[in-house]
Write a protein that holds these residues in place. Structure first.
Motif, mmCIF file in Angstrom:
data_model
loop_
_atom_site.group_PDB
_atom_site.id
_atom_site.type_symbol
_atom_site.label_atom_id
_atom_site.label_comp_id
_atom_site.label_asym_id
_atom_site.label_seq_id
_atom_site.Cartn_x
_atom_site.Cartn_y
_atom_site.Cartn_z
ATOM 1 N N ASN A 174 0.523 31.755 -1.015
ATOM 2 C CA ASN A 174 -0.610 31.215 -0.275
ATOM 3 C C ASN A 174 -0.092 30.174 0.703
ATOM 4 N N GLY A 175 -0.862 29.986 1.741
ATOM 5 C CA GLY A 175 -0.439 29.035 2.755
ATOM 6 C C GLY A 175 -1.426 28.958 3.894
ATOM 7 N N GLU A 180 -3.884 43.011 -1.337
ATOM 8 C CA GLU A 180 -4.635 42.786 -0.102
ATOM 9 C C GLU A 180 -4.479 41.329 0.312
ATOM 10 N N LEU A 181 -4.553 41.118 1.599
ATOM 11 C CA LEU A 181 -4.458 39.770 2.147
ATOM 12 C C LEU A 181 -5.843 39.142 2.199
ATOM 13 N N LYS A 182 -5.947 37.952 1.682
ATOM 14 C CA LYS A 182 -7.165 37.161 1.864
ATOM 15 C C LYS A 182 -6.893 36.237 3.048
ATOM 16 N N ASP A 184 -12.069 34.125 5.405
ATOM 17 C CA ASP A 184 -13.129 34.642 4.523
ATOM 18 C C ASP A 184 -13.125 36.163 4.463
ATOM 19 N N GLN A 185 -12.013 36.798 4.866
ATOM 20 C CA GLN A 185 -11.931 38.255 4.887
ATOM 21 C C GLN A 185 -10.857 38.758 3.928
ATOM 22 N N THR A 186 -11.007 39.999 3.479
ATOM 23 C CA THR A 186 -9.987 40.683 2.694
ATOM 24 C C THR A 186 -9.497 41.855 3.526
ATOM 25 N N PHE A 223 -4.436 31.669 4.152
ATOM 26 C CA PHE A 223 -4.201 33.021 3.643
ATOM 27 C C PHE A 223 -3.652 32.962 2.221
ATOM 28 N N SER A 224 -3.792 34.096 1.516
ATOM 29 C CA SER A 224 -3.174 34.258 0.204
ATOM 30 C C SER A 224 -3.096 35.746 -0.112
ATOM 31 N N PHE A 225 -2.139 36.113 -0.945
ATOM 32 C CA PHE A 225 -2.057 37.484 -1.454
ATOM 33 C C PHE A 225 -1.136 37.514 -2.659
ATOM 34 N N GLU A 226 -1.249 38.604 -3.408
ATOM 35 C CA GLU A 226 -0.408 38.832 -4.571
ATOM 36 C C GLU A 226 0.335 40.136 -4.378
ATOM 37 N N LEU A 227 1.517 40.219 -4.984
ATOM 38 C CA LEU A 227 2.392 41.365 -4.789
ATOM 39 C C LEU A 227 3.166 41.610 -6.076
ATOM 40 N N ASP A 228 3.264 42.864 -6.500
ATOM 41 C CA ASP A 228 4.072 43.239 -7.651
ATOM 42 C C ASP A 228 5.287 44.005 -7.160
ATOM 43 N N LEU A 229 6.483 43.509 -7.532
ATOM 44 C CA LEU A 229 7.743 44.131 -7.107
ATOM 45 C C LEU A 229 8.589 44.515 -8.316
ATOM 46 N N PHE A 230 9.340 45.603 -8.173
ATOM 47 C CA PHE A 230 10.353 46.004 -9.141
ATOM 48 C C PHE A 230 11.703 45.928 -8.453
#
Length: 161
Positions: A49-50, A91-93, A96-98, A131-138
């Motif tokens: 987030n930032g 998804e990117l927040k 106020d949008q996704t 903005f903020s987002f989450e990500l899953d990486l392997f």
């Protein structure tokens, strides 16, 4: 009398780094076996987030105030070296949008990654763009961050000792 009008068009790219960036990463390890050989792998859940400050857009507008600027579509780019490691792009927040991430970094000079097309911020007053987002990486070898922000903080935790 003939009047000749000359139109000169320049294309430039304005790259803006976040003014603030926080990265939280939680890693979990596992051993995958291929025959008798154990291969260490990891999975990571990353939260970013930032905020951006649109002052750079105003500064660029002021620099070329005697010219007409036609702004293109802004994008947020995330470089990922190994795209197969993306388990869930999320998804990117943005404000106020996704907004959904799209494949590729969206830049000619940087191919691997993902990007999001953003709404154009105000070109008349500076605003903070959150903005903020989450990500899953392997992955197998390393997890590296290049926090290209004015102020960045990274917190990483792992389940190994």
């Amino acid at each position: 009398m003939v009047s000749v009008v000359k139109e000169v068009v320049d294309y430039e790219k304005l790259i803006i780094s976040p003014s603030q960036l926080t990265i939280n990463s939680e890693l979990k390890h596992d051993i995958r076996y291929r025959d008798i050989y154990g291969i260490p792998v990891y999975s990571s859940h990353i939260r970013l987030n930032g905020e951006f400050n649109s002052q750079a857009i105003l500064d660029e507008s002021q620099k070329y105030k005697d010219k007409t600027i036609q702004w293109g579509t802004p994008i947020l780019t995330l470089a990922v070296q190994e795209l197969l490691g993306i388990n869930s792009p999320g998804e990117l927040k943005w404000q106020d949008q996704t907004l959904p991430f799209q494949p590729s970094a969206g830049l000619k000079d940087l191919e691997q990654g993902m990007h999001v097309k953003l709404p154009m911020p105000s070109t008349t007053e500076a605003t903070k763009l959150v903005f903020s987002f989450e990500l899953d990486l392997f992955g197998m070898k390393a997890l590296k961050f290049a926090p290209l922000a004015q102020n960045a903080a990274i917190k990483a935790s792992a389940d190994w000792t």
